[in-house]
Design a protein around this motif. Sequence first.
Motif, mmCIF file in Angstrom:
data_model
loop_
_atom_site.group_PDB
_atom_site.id
_atom_site.type_symbol
_atom_site.label_atom_id
_atom_site.label_comp_id
_atom_site.label_asym_id
_atom_site.label_seq_id
_atom_site.Cartn_x
_atom_site.Cartn_y
_atom_site.Cartn_z
ATOM 1 N N LEU A 67 75.711 -32.610 96.107
ATOM 2 C CA LEU A 67 74.856 -33.669 96.641
ATOM 3 C C LEU A 67 74.972 -34.971 95.857
ATOM 4 N N GLY A 68 75.790 -34.958 94.816
ATOM 5 C CA GLY A 68 76.050 -36.185 94.073
ATOM 6 C C GLY A 68 75.016 -36.533 93.030
ATOM 7 N N PHE A 69 74.190 -35.581 92.601
ATOM 8 C CA PHE A 69 73.179 -35.888 91.604
ATOM 9 C C PHE A 69 73.776 -35.904 90.198
ATOM 10 N N LYS A 70 73.271 -36.797 89.372
ATOM 11 C CA LYS A 70 73.673 -36.861 87.974
ATOM 12 C C LYS A 70 73.037 -35.692 87.230
ATOM 13 N N LEU A 71 73.849 -34.987 86.440
ATOM 14 C CA LEU A 71 73.335 -33.903 85.625
ATOM 15 C C LEU A 71 72.871 -34.472 84.292
ATOM 16 N N ALA A 72 71.711 -34.048 83.839
ATOM 17 C CA ALA A 72 71.103 -34.630 82.646
ATOM 18 C C ALA A 72 71.861 -34.241 81.391
ATOM 19 N N ASP A 73 72.081 -35.224 80.505
ATOM 20 C CA ASP A 73 72.576 -34.945 79.158
ATOM 21 C C ASP A 73 71.475 -35.331 78.176
ATOM 22 N N LEU A 74 71.746 -35.179 76.876
ATOM 23 C CA LEU A 74 70.713 -35.421 75.881
ATOM 24 C C LEU A 74 70.236 -36.867 75.902
ATOM 25 N N GLU A 75 71.161 -37.805 76.069
ATOM 26 C CA GLU A 75 70.773 -39.219 76.091
ATOM 27 C C GLU A 75 69.824 -39.508 77.248
ATOM 28 N N LEU A 76 70.137 -38.946 78.407
ATOM 29 C CA LEU A 76 69.286 -39.185 79.568
ATOM 30 C C LEU A 76 67.915 -38.524 79.380
ATOM 31 N N MET A 77 67.887 -37.326 78.811
ATOM 32 C CA MET A 77 66.620 -36.635 78.591
ATOM 33 C C MET A 77 65.716 -37.445 77.668
ATOM 34 N N GLN A 78 66.296 -38.043 76.663
ATOM 35 C CA GLN A 78 65.489 -38.813 75.714
ATOM 36 C C GLN A 78 64.968 -40.116 76.315
ATOM 37 N N SER A 79 65.633 -40.591 77.369
ATOM 38 C CA SER A 79 65.208 -41.850 77.977
ATOM 39 C C SER A 79 64.358 -41.648 79.234
ATOM 40 N N ALA A 80 64.152 -40.388 79.645
ATOM 41 C CA ALA A 80 63.447 -40.121 80.901
ATOM 42 C C ALA A 80 61.993 -40.574 80.831
ATOM 43 N N ALA A 81 61.527 -41.165 81.921
ATOM 44 C CA ALA A 81 60.115 -41.546 82.017
ATOM 45 C C ALA A 81 59.262 -40.342 82.391
ATOM 46 N N LEU A 82 59.754 -39.525 83.333
ATOM 47 C CA LEU A 82 59.039 -38.353 83.821
ATOM 48 C C LEU A 82 59.966 -37.155 83.772
ATOM 49 N N CYS A 83 59.409 -35.995 83.443
ATOM 50 C CA CYS A 83 60.173 -34.745 83.480
ATOM 51 C C CYS A 83 59.392 -33.763 84.344
ATOM 52 N N ILE A 84 59.899 -33.509 85.544
ATOM 53 C CA ILE A 84 59.222 -32.642 86.508
ATOM 54 C C ILE A 84 59.762 -31.221 86.358
ATOM 55 N N LEU A 85 58.885 -30.283 86.013
ATOM 56 C CA LEU A 85 59.283 -28.888 85.843
ATOM 57 C C LEU A 85 59.089 -28.141 87.159
ATOM 58 N N ALA A 86 60.143 -28.078 87.956
ATOM 59 C CA ALA A 86 60.104 -27.353 89.237
ATOM 60 C C ALA A 86 60.614 -25.941 88.985
ATOM 61 N N VAL A 87 59.830 -25.194 88.209
ATOM 62 C CA VAL A 87 60.209 -23.845 87.776
ATOM 63 C C VAL A 87 59.083 -22.886 88.150
ATOM 64 N N PRO A 88 59.341 -21.568 88.115
ATOM 65 C CA PRO A 88 58.257 -20.621 88.399
ATOM 66 C C PRO A 88 57.079 -20.829 87.452
ATOM 67 N N ASP A 89 55.880 -20.515 87.941
ATOM 68 C CA ASP A 89 54.675 -20.712 87.131
ATOM 69 C C ASP A 89 54.799 -20.047 85.764
ATOM 70 N N SER A 90 55.362 -18.847 85.740
ATOM 71 C CA SER A 90 55.451 -18.089 84.494
ATOM 72 C C SER A 90 56.413 -18.711 83.493
ATOM 73 N N ALA A 91 57.252 -19.650 83.953
ATOM 74 C CA ALA A 91 58.252 -20.261 83.068
ATOM 75 C C ALA A 91 57.849 -21.651 82.592
ATOM 76 N N ILE A 92 56.691 -22.165 83.029
ATOM 77 C CA ILE A 92 56.313 -23.542 82.692
ATOM 78 C C ILE A 92 56.167 -23.715 81.192
ATOM 79 N N ARG A 93 55.394 -22.855 80.551
ATOM 80 C CA ARG A 93 55.125 -23.002 79.119
ATOM 81 C C ARG A 93 56.411 -22.911 78.306
#
Length: 302
Positions: A67-93
């Motif tokens: 789908l052409g999405f950019k895969l996150a690297d460390l530099e991008l993670m450190q600059s992210a404004a929002l981090c959305i955890l679309a993971v199972p409830d049991s994996a959030i923590r």
Amino acid sequence: MVAPPRRPRPRKSPKATWQTRSTVRRPVLVVGFGRMGGALAQGLDRTGWPVAVFPRSDASVRRAAELGFKLADLELMQSAALCILAVPDSAIRETAQALAGDLGPHTVLIHCAGAMGLEAFGIEPAVLSRPRASFHPLVAVSSPEDPLEGHSVAISASTPALLPTLRRMAQDLGLAPLEVPEDKRAAYHAGAVLAAGSLVSLLGAAIDAFAVAGIPQKEAQAALVPLAHSALRGLEQRGPVAGLTGPVVRGDVDVVRRHLESLPPELREIYKGLAYRAFVLTQGSMTTNVRAAFLDLLEPRR
């Protein structure tokens, strides 16, 4: 491994891109690219939010790349404004704790769980030191391609300053925001499950009832799904009381009794519980004798 060729990205309307990027310039990181993660990433991307993804499986990596999405690297993670955890409830923590050291100190953590409040992130200092929020779309998402617009979303935040961002994200996704109190999340989510997954389960029970009458599953589904749509239209247009139909509304105790007698035990209990709910909604318009007959037939035994 060579990544699949990128597909052309859908063109964004200049208006949507300008409106969003005027306020959100730093990347939005979506962790998980399953059904909900994929739907959120694609919806935000279409309206101009700068999205990167952190898939959690090889299949999700391939789908995101296609789908052409950019895969996150460390530099991008450190600059992210929002981090959305679309993971199972049991994996959030666990996921929040694992990512906390790689995210910027002001990156907002957002989970998508319905039944859980902000306590889902856990108590680790590295997580609690940053802004936190929840964003639960009230959409039955069974595929990453499912559209989100036209529905609602439950939001909450660790600080009121986050709410405008959550509302803006909801607006751009075509979702109407609902602010749900933290201590009432379980009841809210139970209602959501009743309206979605339980509705599908109920239609499965209706198909089984047709099977008792000798009607094959394919034919039963083709007949019952449009019937359910017509009932939902009545609810949408007139509300749960005026939109209700069936023998309970008509006060036809004998029909309800015959229904109960015709069904196997499991289906009988489902029917009986729902018939009692219909009775609760409509008993005010019944005569004393009809009300008493329905109570005798349907009232749960304690």
